[in-house]
Design an enzyme around this catalytic site. Structure first.
Site, short mmCIF file in Angstrom:
data_model
loop_
_atom_site.label_atom_id
_atom_site.label_comp_id
_atom_site.label_asym_id
_atom_site.label_seq_id
_atom_site.Cartn_x
_atom_site.Cartn_y
_atom_site.Cartn_z
N LYS A 8 -7.23 -3.18 3.84
CA LYS A 8 -5.90 -2.20 4.14
C LYS A 8 -5.69 -2.48 5.35
CE LYS A 8 -8.25 2.10 4.58
NZ LYS A 8 -8.43 3.60 4.13
N ARG A 13 -4.02 8.61 -5.18
CA ARG A 13 -4.82 7.68 -6.29
C ARG A 13 -4.83 8.46 -7.66
NH1 ARG A 13 -8.56 3.62 -4.60
NH2 ARG A 13 -8.96 2.34 -6.40
N LYS A 56 1.03 -1.17 0.09
CA LYS A 56 0.12 0.04 -0.09
C LYS A 56 0.84 1.38 0.10
CE LYS A 56 -3.95 2.17 2.29
NZ LYS A 56 -3.50 3.43 1.66
#
Lengths: 258, 622
Positions: free
Chosen positions: B457, B285, B280
């Site tokens: 996540k 994004r 991650k």
């Protein structure tokens, strides 16, 4: 075919100055009798109505009635390119006018400028203003009226106009204090433009927004004198007369201040 | 009850406002749905041409979300317009705003001292919408005056309650408790409802549920009513399925991941599935689109066009795209990158990059693009395909370029130890943690806009028990003293309650700020001070700040833990009957420029965070 030639082009320049603050877009309605415009401000509080009679133009040609939708600000910008003494000619195709052509001719005829203004479709309700017998009709020098409006704006946002037999009183009250201006009738045979006259059927007392009145006084350069017509609970009429027509402003009175 | 109008005539604004009023008067979802569907059905029957306009007005937008034209007329301009229309003094209007906290109500109740000459024509939805579009587009010279002029035109023509909703729309938020999901459902229902067809009740319900699923899914693929509504009107719901497909050039709402606190929790969730772990990355994004004609576009998490922020990425795409790849939609993370040390840099570095119109030669912050999903390739949408297949296509269609483009590091793990090792490795590489994703089967499709449990996540913060950071809205401040004179000394923060469209206070914060950041906050927030709290601020007098702000900025904040508080309102009624939740020892981390106020942490999430503190300690005792 529509064609109108105005020898005193400066008039058209002044005329635009006197409406463009109040209205952004409007239709010029052209007919045999002349060119007319009627439009309300965005808040529907004031209305402006102007007429330029065909006999004021030389020549004037309008085969059939039609409308020219104009952004007044744009037209004003173009008219600023004309000198005061220029002869202005307006032309448009009455069938499918996309543009209004304007040409400015210098008096000595050695400089001619031509402009085209894009037209727009304006959906305008046509409002008929009823003829009214007013309770009070005042005529006074237009510069005097302009000064009264300007001075009282210092004190307040609105003004009360009281008309009695031999006085007109303008009163303003605001946070910083108050002020009033009284006018008495003045007859002036030598200089009729300096006269103040009151025609009175009945005493009136009405309150108006000074912002609008000040806006109307943009018509001052068009005429030496101005006419104010008042009746209780009726819109005020402010009229500037010109040789070839008039410009009239109507304003709804205010009710009960906070 | 409802306002009616004749067939083929323009839909009156009054009809819409009447529906808004009924919706505002209830909190029951089904009832809201019913009223909205009834309005939509009548619009479709009588004047379908106005349907799109009605939908936009319900959502208070002037164009598709991704085109980023927002209404949001400032308070002072609206006060000016109300004052000028009614002939009242601006000070008086302000005074009443402080009393009611709702400018819409003030406008509606304002008695005018300036009557009009003629009664203006009643407003139609089209007139209102067209004017709103004009207002949203006004900029440059005289823009304030021009806006006031247009607003006055509308206000003068308002009758009854219309002014209330008009002003709220112009402010940028209707606040009647109407969610977009409800609008989508009503949109579907109004199309399915066909008076000529006599269906049984059960059949109709079934059909409408199915239709609403189709419409919602179409909207998440193509978030544009400009495209969806005309197709629905012409071809119906069935036609939408075939004709409304993801395509490059229109951004998709990104799929989001669900936070988890331990590897055990992760395994509980994905047990029995084939799954994968990905690094991650601590970046931003980015959705990269390439159209058939070769045009490249980059969209942010919010669907904002950020192509001009990353000219360097646009430029490098030709090296990355393989020759057979003609069009695509790529889901990635942009991360700040140190090309010399070949390592990742933290998000804070990336956030110093200019936000638009970046010139390539001026770029100081080098970025690397990490791709993890492929949603569309050469004319085909991959949303419904399993992740494993999408990943294969991704790897086939693009090639890695050192320091510029890379596929995310991934590993298909099966047990705790492997995940732990991979997680530790991610930390070593300056990553935030791991994403764990279901790899194949029904549950591994790409679900646009959903915070899905098929994506989890796992972040360092969660593991250390500190919990995730919160994204909170700044709604007030206390004036500074001593060293902080002339700037704000502390701030009041709030979370968002999407159900009620309210901001609930959660804590006061004064830690984590540098002198420079305090100065910047002051400069920015000063412009957004308002004379009174909004009526959609949920707060207690015990936590009154000196000044209030419009809800314009979101801050990332960390805290030691969460506790029940009598003076803060976050998640009130969810964990305690009448007390809210507050943060203990909150600390400012950074401004979240990429989030809007409505994207803030929700009260639901706050409640869950509060509860999970106990789950954790229980686990430990066990």
């Amino acid at each position: 075919m529509f064609e109108a030639r105005l020898t005193q082009g400066g008039l058209l320049k002044k005329l635009l100055e006197s409406v463009k603050e109040l209205v952004t877009d409007a239709n010029f309605d052209c007919s045999e009798t002349g060119i007319a415009l009627q439009a309300m401000d965005n808040s529907h509080v004031a209305l402006v109505s102007l007429l330029l009679r065909s006999d004021g133009f030389e020549p004037y040609r309008c085969d059939r009635g039609f409308s020219l939708g104009v952004n007044l600000n744009s037209l004003n910008k173009i008219l600023k390119c004309a000198a005061n003494e220029d002869i202005i000619t307006l032309k448009a195709d009455d069938n499918s006018a996309d543009n209004l052509s304007l040409s400015f001719e210098s008096p000595s005829n050695d400089r001619i400028s031509e402009y085209e203004l894009k037209l727009m479709d304006i959906d305008q309700e046509h409002l008929s203003i009823p003829d009214t017998d007013y309770d009070a009709t005042i005529v006074m020098p237009s510069a005097e009226f302009q000064r009264i409006c300007r001075d009282l704006t210092v004190v307040s946002e609105s003004v009360t106009i009281d008309v009695a037999k031999d006085t007109i009183k303008f009163t303003a009250e605001g946070e910083l204090g108050s002020g009033n201006i009284k006018l008495k009738p003045v007859s002036s045979i030598d200089k009729p433009e300096e006269a103040v006259t009151i025609e009175l059927g009945q005493d009136v007392s009405l309150q108006f927004s000074l912002k609008y009145l000040t806006n109307f006084t943009k018509g001052t350069p068009l005429s030496e004198s101005v006419m104010l017509c008042l009746s209780e609970n009726m819109p005020l009429l402010v009229e500037y007369k010109m040789d070839i027509g008039y410009i009239r402003y109507y304003l709804a009175p205010k009710i009960g201040d906070e | 009850m409802s306002v009616d109008w004749k067939d083929n005539e323009p839909v009156p604004y009054a009809a819409l406002c009447k529906t808004f009023e009924t919706i505002e008067s209830t909190t029951k979802r089904l009832e809201i749905q019913k009223h909205l569907t009834s309005l939509f059905t009548r619009v479709v029957e009588k004047n379908p041409e106005d349907f799109l306009t009605v939908i936009y007005l319900c959502l208070n937008r002037v164009c598709p979300e991704y085109e980023n034209h927002e209404l949001g007329v400032g308070e002072s301009l609206l006060i000016k317009s109300i004052a000028e229309t009614t002939g009242r003094k601006p000070a008086k209007v302000k005074e009443e705003l402080s009393k009611w906290g709702d400018l819409g109500k003030v406008a509606k109740d304002s008695k005018t001292t300036q009557p009009t000459l003629f009664v203006p024509k009643p407003l139609t939805v089209k007139v209102v919408f067209d004017k709103m579009k004009i207002i949203a587009g006004i900029s440059g010279h005289d823009s304030q005056e021009r806006k006031v002029r247009e607003i006055k035109f509308l206000l003068t023509a308002c009758r009854g309650k219309e002014a209330k909703y008009l002003i709220r729309s112009l402010e940028g938020k209707l606040r009647i408790g109407l969610a977009e999901q409800t609008v989508l459902t009503s949109l579907a229902q109004s199309i399915v409802k066909d008076p000529a067809q006599k269906l049984s009740r059960a059949k109709e319900t079934e059909e409408s549920t199915e239709a609403s699923e189709i419409v919602k899914s179409a909207y998440s693929e193509v978030p544009s009513y400009d495209i969806i509504v005309p197709i629905l009107l012409k071809y119906g719901v069935k036609g939408l399925e075939e004709r409304c497909k993801l395509k490059p050039g229109i951004p998709v709402k990104p799929m989001l991941a669900h936070p988890t606190k331990s590897i055990t929790e992760v395994l509980d969730r994905v047990e029995g599935h084939k799954f994968t772990c990905e690094f991650k990355y601590d970046g931003e994004r980015a959705q990269v689109h390439m159209l058939e004609d070769g045009t490249l576009k980059i969209y942010s998490r919010n669907l904002e066009d950020s192509s001009t922020k990353f000219p360097d990425i646009i430029e490098r795409m030709s090296q990355i795209v393989k020759p057979d790849t003609k069009s695509f939609v790529l889901d990635c993370e942009v991360v700040a990158w140190d090309p010399e040390k070949e390592c990742l840099l933290p998000f804070q570095i990336l956030s110093t990059r200019k936000r638009k119109d970046v010139k390539e030669k001026d770029i100081k912050v080098i970025v690397c693009l990490f791709a993890f999903d492929l949603l569309y390739l050469n004319g085909e949408s991959f949303l419904k395909k399993p992740l494993e297949e999408r990943r294969q296509h991704l790897i086939n269609a693009f090639q890695e370029v050192d320091n510029k483009f890379s596929f995310v590091r991934h590993m298909n793990a099966t047990n705790t130890e492997e995940i732990q090792t991979f997680l530790d490795e991610s930390f070593k590489c300056n990553c935030e943690g791991l994403m764990i994703k279901v790899l194949d089967g029904q549950e591994s499709t790409y679900e646009p806009s959903k915070r899905s449990r098929n994506w989890l996540k796992l972040k360092k913060d969660y593991l250390s028990g500190v919990g995730d950071s919160l994204d909170l809205v700044v709604i007030g401040a206390h004036l500074g003293r001593g060293k902080r004179t002339n700037v704000y000394g502390a701030f009041l923060l709030a979370c968002y309650n999407p159900e009620e469209e309210k901001y609930q206070t959660i804590c006061k914060i004064g830690t984590g700020f540098s002198d420079v950041s305090l100065e910047n906050h002051f400069k920015f927030l000063k412009e957004h001070e308002i004379s009174a709290p909004r009526n959609y601020y949920d707060y207690d007098k015990g936590a009154n700040p000196d000044v209030w702000f419009e809800p314009v900025q979101v801050w990332e904040v960390k805290a030691a833990d969460l506790s029940i508080s009598p003076i803060y309102k976050a998640a009130v009624g969810m964990v305690d009957h009448n007390k809210g939740v507050s943060l203990r020892f909150p600390r400012f981390i950074q401004v979240r420029e990429d989030k809007k106020a409505e994207d803030a942490t929700t009260c639901e999430q706050v409640a869950e965070m509060y509860r999970s503190q106990f789950n954790n300690s229980e686990n430990m005792q066990l």
